[in-house]
Design a protein around this motif. Sequence first.
Motif, PDB file in Angstrom:
ATOM      1  N   TYR A  10       1.434  14.776   1.159  1.00  7.52           N
ATOM      2  CA  TYR A  10       0.904  15.071   2.492  1.00  7.52           C
ATOM      3  C   TYR A  10       2.025  15.504   3.429  1.00  7.52           C
ATOM      4  CZ  TYR A  10      -0.963  14.677   7.131  1.00  7.52           C
ATOM      5  OH  TYR A  10      -1.315  14.961   8.421  1.00  7.52           O
ATOM      6  N   ASN A  11       3.141  14.795   3.405  1.00  5.77           N
ATOM      7  CA  ASN A  11       4.253  15.152   4.276  1.00  5.77           C
ATOM      8  C   ASN A  11       4.761  16.559   3.982  1.00  5.77           C
ATOM      9  OD1 ASN A  11       4.175  12.761   5.702  1.00  5.77           O
ATOM     10  ND2 ASN A  11       5.676  11.742   4.386  1.00  5.77           N
ATOM     11  N   ALA A  12       4.831  16.938   2.704  1.00  7.09           N
ATOM     12  CA  ALA A  12       5.257  18.290   2.337  1.00  7.09           C
ATOM     13  C   ALA A  12       4.251  19.314   2.853  1.00  7.09           C
ATOM     14  CB  ALA A  12       5.412  18.395   0.822  1.00  7.09           C
ATOM     15  N   TRP A  13       2.965  19.034   2.694  1.00  8.94           N
ATOM     16  CA  TRP A  13       1.918  19.937   3.182  1.00  8.94           C
ATOM     17  C   TRP A  13       1.994  20.083   4.699  1.00  8.94           C
ATOM     18  CZ3 TRP A  13      -2.156  18.669   6.485  1.00  8.94           C
ATOM     19  CH2 TRP A  13      -3.128  19.644   6.643  1.00  8.94           C
ATOM     20  N   ALA A  14       2.191  18.955   5.401  1.00  2.00           N
ATOM     21  CA  ALA A  14       2.194  18.960   6.864  1.00  2.00           C
ATOM     22  C   ALA A  14       3.387  19.724   7.424  1.00  2.00           C
ATOM     23  CB  ALA A  14       2.185  17.532   7.392  1.00  2.00           C
ATOM     24  N   THR A  15       4.545  19.659   6.757  1.00  6.32           N
ATOM     25  CA  THR A  15       5.719  20.366   7.270  1.00  6.32           C
ATOM     26  C   THR A  15       5.569  21.877   7.140  1.00  6.32           C
ATOM     27  OG1 THR A  15       6.847  20.101   5.153  1.00  6.32           O
ATOM     28  CG2 THR A  15       7.354  18.500   6.867  1.00  6.32           C
ATOM     29  N   GLU A  16       4.772  22.343   6.179  1.00  2.00           N
ATOM     30  CA  GLU A  16       4.548  23.782   6.006  1.00  2.00           C
ATOM     31  C   GLU A  16       3.473  24.326   6.940  1.00  2.00           C
ATOM     32  OE1 GLU A  16       3.528  24.340   1.927  1.00  2.00           O
ATOM     33  OE2 GLU A  16       5.438  23.566   1.202  1.00  2.00           O
ATOM     34  N   ARG A  17       2.710  23.453   7.535  1.00  2.00           N
ATOM     35  CA  ARG A  17       1.567  23.859   8.348  1.00  2.00           C
ATOM     36  C   ARG A  17       1.955  24.018   9.808  1.00  2.00           C
ATOM     37  NH1 ARG A  17      -3.589  24.554   7.460  1.00  2.00           N
ATOM     38  NH2 ARG A  17      -5.119  23.800   8.940  1.00  2.00           N
ATOM     39  N   GLU A  18       1.445  25.072  10.424  1.00  2.00           N
ATOM     40  CA  GLU A  18       1.680  25.325  11.845  1.00  2.00           C
ATOM     41  C   GLU A  18       0.842  24.343  12.660  1.00  2.00           C
ATOM     42  OE1 GLU A  18       1.565  29.314  14.598  1.00  2.00           O
ATOM     43  OE2 GLU A  18      -0.002  29.050  13.125  1.00  2.00           O
ATOM     44  N   PRO A  19       1.427  23.692  13.676  1.00  2.00           N
ATOM     45  CA  PRO A  19       0.647  22.761  14.495  1.00  2.00           C
ATOM     46  C   PRO A  19      -0.553  23.450  15.142  1.00  2.00           C
ATOM     47  CG  PRO A  19       2.981  22.507  14.948  1.00  2.00           C
ATOM     48  CD  PRO A  19       2.825  23.716  14.069  1.00  2.00           C
ATOM     49  N   TYR A  20      -1.628  22.718  15.304  1.00  2.00           N
ATOM     50  CA  TYR A  20      -2.877  23.276  15.822  1.00  2.00           C
ATOM     51  C   TYR A  20      -2.676  23.917  17.190  1.00  2.00           C
ATOM     52  CZ  TYR A  20      -7.749  23.712  17.132  1.00  2.00           C
ATOM     53  OH  TYR A  20      -8.953  24.210  17.531  1.00  2.00           O
ATOM     54  N   SER A  21      -1.916  23.268  18.067  1.00  2.00           N
ATOM     55  CA  SER A  21      -1.709  23.824  19.412  1.00  2.00           C
ATOM     56  C   SER A  21      -1.054  25.195  19.344  1.00  2.00           C
ATOM     57  CB  SER A  21      -0.865  22.872  20.256  1.00  2.00           C
ATOM     58  OG  SER A  21       0.392  22.668  19.646  1.00  2.00           O
ATOM     59  N   GLN A  22      -0.122  25.364  18.400  1.00  2.00           N
ATOM     60  CA  GLN A  22       0.536  26.667  18.254  1.00  2.00           C
ATOM     61  C   GLN A  22      -0.419  27.709  17.669  1.00  2.00           C
ATOM     62  OE1 GLN A  22       4.149  26.074  16.073  1.00  2.00           O
ATOM     63  NE2 GLN A  22       5.068  24.831  17.692  1.00  2.00           N
ATOM     64  N   ARG A  23      -1.279  27.279  16.751  1.00  2.00           N
ATOM     65  CA  ARG A  23      -2.268  28.220  16.203  1.00  2.00           C
ATOM     66  C   ARG A  23      -3.215  28.708  17.286  1.00  2.00           C
ATOM     67  NH1 ARG A  23      -4.969  25.182  11.420  1.00  2.00           N
ATOM     68  NH2 ARG A  23      -4.163  23.395  12.510  1.00  2.00           N
ATOM     69  N   TRP A  55       0.837  -1.201   0.000  1.00  2.00           N
ATOM     70  CA  TRP A  55       0.000   0.000   0.000  1.00  2.00           C
ATOM     71  C   TRP A  55       0.874   1.255   0.000  1.00  2.00           C
ATOM     72  CZ3 TRP A  55      -0.620   4.358   2.886  1.00  2.00           C
ATOM     73  CH2 TRP A  55      -1.777   5.101   2.655  1.00  2.00           C
ATOM     74  N   ALA A  56       1.935   1.255   0.817  1.00  2.00           N
ATOM     75  CA  ALA A  56       2.824   2.419   0.899  1.00  2.00           C
ATOM     76  C   ALA A  56       3.504   2.685  -0.440  1.00  2.00           C
ATOM     77  CB  ALA A  56       3.857   2.209   1.996  1.00  2.00           C
ATOM     78  N   GLU A  57       3.906   1.619  -1.136  1.00  2.00           N
ATOM     79  CA  GLU A  57       4.532   1.784  -2.461  1.00  2.00           C
ATOM     80  C   GLU A  57       3.536   2.362  -3.459  1.00  2.00           C
ATOM     81  OE1 GLU A  57       6.359  -1.819  -3.865  1.00  2.00           O
ATOM     82  OE2 GLU A  57       7.476  -2.069  -1.997  1.00  2.00           O
ATOM     83  N   GLU A 114       3.459   8.717  -3.786  1.00  2.00           N
ATOM     84  CA  GLU A 114       3.332  10.117  -4.226  1.00  2.00           C
ATOM     85  C   GLU A 114       2.386  10.897  -3.313  1.00  2.00           C
ATOM     86  OE1 GLU A 114       1.829  12.665  -8.092  1.00  2.00           O
ATOM     87  OE2 GLU A 114       2.510  10.606  -8.391  1.00  2.00           O
ATOM     88  N   GLN A 115       1.232  10.314  -2.979  1.00  2.92           N
ATOM     89  CA  GLN A 115       0.287  10.990  -2.087  1.00  2.92           C
ATOM     90  C   GLN A 115       0.889  11.185  -0.690  1.00  2.92           C
ATOM     91  OE1 GLN A 115      -0.534   8.384  -4.051  1.00  2.92           O
ATOM     92  NE2 GLN A 115      -2.600   8.619  -4.881  1.00  2.92           N
ATOM     93  N   ILE A 116       1.650  10.200  -0.215  1.00  5.39           N
ATOM     94  CA  ILE A 116       2.286  10.306   1.097  1.00  5.39           C
ATOM     95  C   ILE A 116       3.299  11.443   1.087  1.00  5.39           C
ATOM     96  CG2 ILE A 116       3.826   9.124   2.731  1.00  5.39           C
ATOM     97  CD1 ILE A 116       2.423   6.488   1.860  1.00  5.39           C
ATOM     98  N   ALA A 117       4.082  11.534   0.029  1.00  7.04           N
ATOM     99  CA  ALA A 117       5.076  12.614  -0.081  1.00  7.04           C
ATOM    100  C   ALA A 117       4.389  13.977  -0.136  1.00  7.04           C
ATOM    101  CB  ALA A 117       5.943  12.397  -1.319  1.00  7.04           C
TER     102      ALA A 117
END
Length: 99
Positions: free
Chosen positions: A77-90, A66-68, A72-75
């Motif tokens: 999401y990971n790129a999107w998540a690294t740019e996003r401020e964590p909810y607790s900090q927001r 499944w991961a293989e 592309e979708q995992i990569a």
Amino acid sequence: MLKEVGASGQISLGKKYAGQLFQVETLADGSIVMRPVKVVPATPSVQEEPARYGAKPVPTAHTAQWAEQHAEQIAQYNAWATEREPYSQRVRRWRSEGV
């Protein structure tokens, strides 16, 4: 201690007894006796494997496949998540801004 049975038929004993099991006996005179009990499996073969906290799960062939297929979708999401401020900090920022 005096307790009242609620409309749903429940009695609250308090947090001290939360999650504990009781054997409930109704006697001939209508009295109810509750005894705390611990349930132990009858045979060792019934026992589950103890939880290994901190151990990493072993990926199965299905998981790896499944991961293989979704690499592309995992990569993305990971790129999107690294740019996003964590909810607790927001939330902290919103509170400091008075939002």
